[in-house]
Design a protein around this motif. Structure first.
Motif, PDB file in Angstrom:
ATOM      1  N   LEU A   2       8.986 -80.048 -39.815  1.00 56.87           N
ATOM      2  CA  LEU A   2       9.266 -79.793 -38.405  1.00 56.87           C
ATOM      3  C   LEU A   2       9.440 -78.307 -38.135  1.00 56.87           C
ATOM      4  CD1 LEU A   2      11.701 -82.746 -37.556  1.00 56.87           C
ATOM      5  CD2 LEU A   2       9.286 -82.510 -36.907  1.00 56.87           C
ATOM      6  N   SER A   3      10.125 -77.623 -39.040  1.00 56.89           N
ATOM      7  CA  SER A   3      10.323 -76.175 -38.875  1.00 56.89           C
ATOM      8  C   SER A   3       9.003 -75.431 -38.948  1.00 56.89           C
ATOM      9  CB  SER A   3      11.289 -75.652 -39.950  1.00 56.89           C
ATOM     10  OG  SER A   3      12.541 -76.283 -39.853  1.00 56.89           O
ATOM     11  N   ALA A  45       5.973 -76.683 -38.460  1.00 62.80           N
ATOM     12  CA  ALA A  45       5.134 -77.047 -37.318  1.00 62.80           C
ATOM     13  C   ALA A  45       5.556 -76.282 -36.074  1.00 62.80           C
ATOM     14  CB  ALA A  45       5.218 -78.551 -37.068  1.00 62.80           C
ATOM     15  N   THR A  46       6.865 -76.097 -35.883  1.00 64.72           N
ATOM     16  CA  THR A  46       7.354 -75.326 -34.743  1.00 64.72           C
ATOM     17  C   THR A  46       6.894 -73.882 -34.831  1.00 64.72           C
ATOM     18  OG1 THR A  46       9.303 -76.754 -34.547  1.00 64.72           O
ATOM     19  CG2 THR A  46       9.402 -74.581 -33.490  1.00 64.72           C
ATOM     20  N   ALA A  47       7.025 -73.294 -36.027  1.00 66.31           N
ATOM     21  CA  ALA A  47       6.601 -71.905 -36.212  1.00 66.31           C
ATOM     22  C   ALA A  47       5.103 -71.742 -35.965  1.00 66.31           C
ATOM     23  CB  ALA A  47       6.955 -71.445 -37.627  1.00 66.31           C
ATOM     24  N   THR A  78       3.224 -73.638 -34.069  1.00 68.87           N
ATOM     25  CA  THR A  78       2.978 -73.813 -32.635  1.00 68.87           C
ATOM     26  C   THR A  78       3.307 -72.537 -31.870  1.00 68.87           C
ATOM     27  OG1 THR A  78       3.462 -76.181 -32.788  1.00 68.87           O
ATOM     28  CG2 THR A  78       3.566 -75.168 -30.607  1.00 68.87           C
ATOM     29  N   VAL A  79       4.441 -71.925 -32.179  1.00 69.40           N
ATOM     30  CA  VAL A  79       4.831 -70.686 -31.505  1.00 69.40           C
ATOM     31  C   VAL A  79       3.821 -69.580 -31.794  1.00 69.40           C
ATOM     32  CG1 VAL A  79       6.579 -68.865 -31.433  1.00 69.40           C
ATOM     33  CG2 VAL A  79       7.282 -71.273 -31.470  1.00 69.40           C
ATOM     34  N   THR A 128       1.394 -67.720 -28.973  1.00 67.02           N
ATOM     35  CA  THR A 128       1.783 -66.369 -28.566  1.00 67.02           C
ATOM     36  C   THR A 128       0.920 -65.270 -29.157  1.00 67.02           C
ATOM     37  OG1 THR A 128       3.402 -66.263 -30.371  1.00 67.02           O
ATOM     38  CG2 THR A 128       4.173 -67.034 -28.234  1.00 67.02           C
ATOM     39  N   CYS A 187      -0.569 -77.950 -41.215  1.00 66.10           N
ATOM     40  CA  CYS A 187      -0.003 -76.706 -40.665  1.00 66.10           C
ATOM     41  C   CYS A 187      -0.797 -75.496 -41.151  1.00 66.10           C
ATOM     42  CB  CYS A 187       1.464 -76.575 -41.054  1.00 66.10           C
ATOM     43  SG  CYS A 187       2.569 -77.761 -40.244  1.00 66.10           S
TER      44      CYS A 187
END
Length: 451
Positions: free
Chosen positions: A15-16, A18-20, A22-23, A27, A124
């Motif tokens: 989850l961590s 995948a969040t990174a 995505t960000v 960006t 990822c």
């Protein structure tokens, strides 16, 4: 940092990460607003519903329009039944399906050993790969073409040569670059597969000529030769030999032709060696690398053709090299020289993806994959060469009863000798699609297009 050992820890790690990812994806490179898919949809919609000419269409506010061969437009005709948002959704699903096919063909069943955790980390990692990011966010067709070509590679690697060539032929009819894989079949003396691919490409092109005679006539006599329709050769996204020369200010076509000829000679020698050893993965990987180098324009998203090379590196015992090169292709580093590619730093940095492609062409291992564990995975492309007809006959003879100790030994061990197999492919010019116009900010993708 220690890897998590519990399911909860692994879930938190995924989850961590995948969040990174995505960000980062949202960006750093930004989305490309499905620009190429909007080109496809707009051109087909105007052609079918408004009586416009296929190659006259331009995306509103830009100078970019459809530049693929007519068969590509014919294959995209179902888009005329969909709105833009529905076409984007279908395009994303098709790219995801194609990526799944590519990963399956390149890895075989090896991914099962790592379970959900390994697959999630792999997803990822793939999401960070810049050519893949751009392929998805532009709505490009690169993954679909790669999947078609790799299906043929799998057929050849598993001894199903009679069925091979259809994927390559279709891919070559959609874009010109995959035609180099027909050259691979010829260099490898796979005459049947080369004939099937050629006939399929010509049949698809002929069908498009029947459906759209005016568009076909215009493309093959005018649009294909008009390089201004494709984009600026010196644009930093052009990671081909021509791109290097253009950024150096060298526009003499003779210089580029010499560079292309030398590259093709290296490719022919190395691909033939790989094919003769039955290493289809290396032969197809080398051909994809060469296509990227010799094409006049190779946008960053075209570099999905490098994925087979990374699979070859991993399977031949070079995972660290593969990881390092892959990491560079995740960084978007070439865009640092978007405004100014002059000087030694610009020469080295703005062309770094091309240097990686060239290095892989020169040094990609051609030996067979190393065994990992007691059982080798035979489902990935070219892990083991398919037995040749001569080898099959020798095995049959050796299995017959007789006094020959050599025959008994061969039958007992299952080893036979025979000629190897292989492929090569020829260069192509690819005036494929519109490119990104110059933008004041290299990270502002809304004003750039690609194809």
């Amino acid at each position: 940092m220690r890897a998590p050992t519990t399911d909860r820890g692994r879930l938190l790690m995924v989850l961590s990460l995948a969040t990174a990812v995505t960000v980062f994806t949202a960006t750093v490179p930004l989305l490309r607003d499905w620009f190429d898919l909007r080109v496809y949809h707009g051109a087909v919609d105007t052609w079918v519903h408004h009586g416009g000419r296929l190659y006259d269409y331009r995306v509103p506010g830009t100078a970019y329009g459809f530049t693929y061969p007519p068969f590509a437009a014919v294959a995209m005709l179902p888009m005329a039944l969909l709105g833009l948002r529905a076409a984007i959704a279908v395009g994303l699903l098709l790219n995801l399906a194609a990526l799944a096919v590519v990963v399956r063909l390149l890895t075989g069943r090896a991914w099962r050993r790592y379970g959900w955790y390994g697959c999630a980390l792999g997803a990822c990692t793939l999401a960070l790969f810049e050519p893949l990011r751009d392929t998805f966010s532009f709505g490009q067709v690169n993954l679909l073409l790669l999947a078609l070509v790799l299906v043929d590679a799998w057929l050849l690697a598993t001894g199903r040569e009679r069925r091979a060539g259809i994927g390559i032929g279709l891919a070559a009819a959609v874009k010109l670059t995959p035609a180099l894989f027909i050259g691979l079949l010829l260099v490898a003396r796979r005459w049947r597969a080369a004939a099937v691919a050629t006939v399929m490409a010509l049949a698809a092109t002929g069908f498009a000529a029947l459906v759209a005679p005016d568009a076909s006539r215009f493309y093959w006599t005018d649009a294909m030769w008009d390089t201004t329709r494709v984009g600026r050769l010196d644009y930093v996204s052009n990671q081909s030999l021509q791109g290097i020369l253009a950024r150096l200010g060298e526009l003499d076509r003779a210089v580029w032709a010499v560079a292309v000829l030398l590259t093709l000679c290296v490719w022919a020698v190395r691909a033939r060696r790989a094919a003769a050893a039955g290493n289809w993965a290396a032969a197809f990987a080398l051909t994809g690398l060469t296509a990227c180098l010799v094409s006049p324009i190779t946008w960053v998203h075209h570099l999905v053709w490098l994925l087979p090379s990374f699979a070859v590196l991993v399977r031949t015992g070079h995972p660290r090299i593969a990881g390092a090169l892959y990491a560079v292709l995740c960084t978007s580093v070439v865009w640092l020289w978007f405004d100014d590619a002059s000087g030694i730093d610009g020469f080295l940095g703005s062309n770094v993806y091309t240097w990686i492609t060239l290095g892989l062409l020169l040094w990609l291992p051609l030996d067979q994959a190393r065994a990992e564990g007691p059982v080798r995975d035979r489902s990935a492309i070219a892990i083991d060469p398919a037995p040749s007809p001569a080898a099959a006959r020798m095995a049959q003879v050796s299995s017959q009863p007789g006094p020959s100790s050599c025959g008994d030994t061969a039958a007992a061990t299952g080893t036979v000798s025979g000629p190897g197999r292989g492929f090569t492919r020829s260069a192509s010019s690819e005036p494929t699609g519109a490119t990104r116009p110059a933008a004041p900010n290299p990270q502002s993708s809304s004003s750039r297009a690609s194809s």
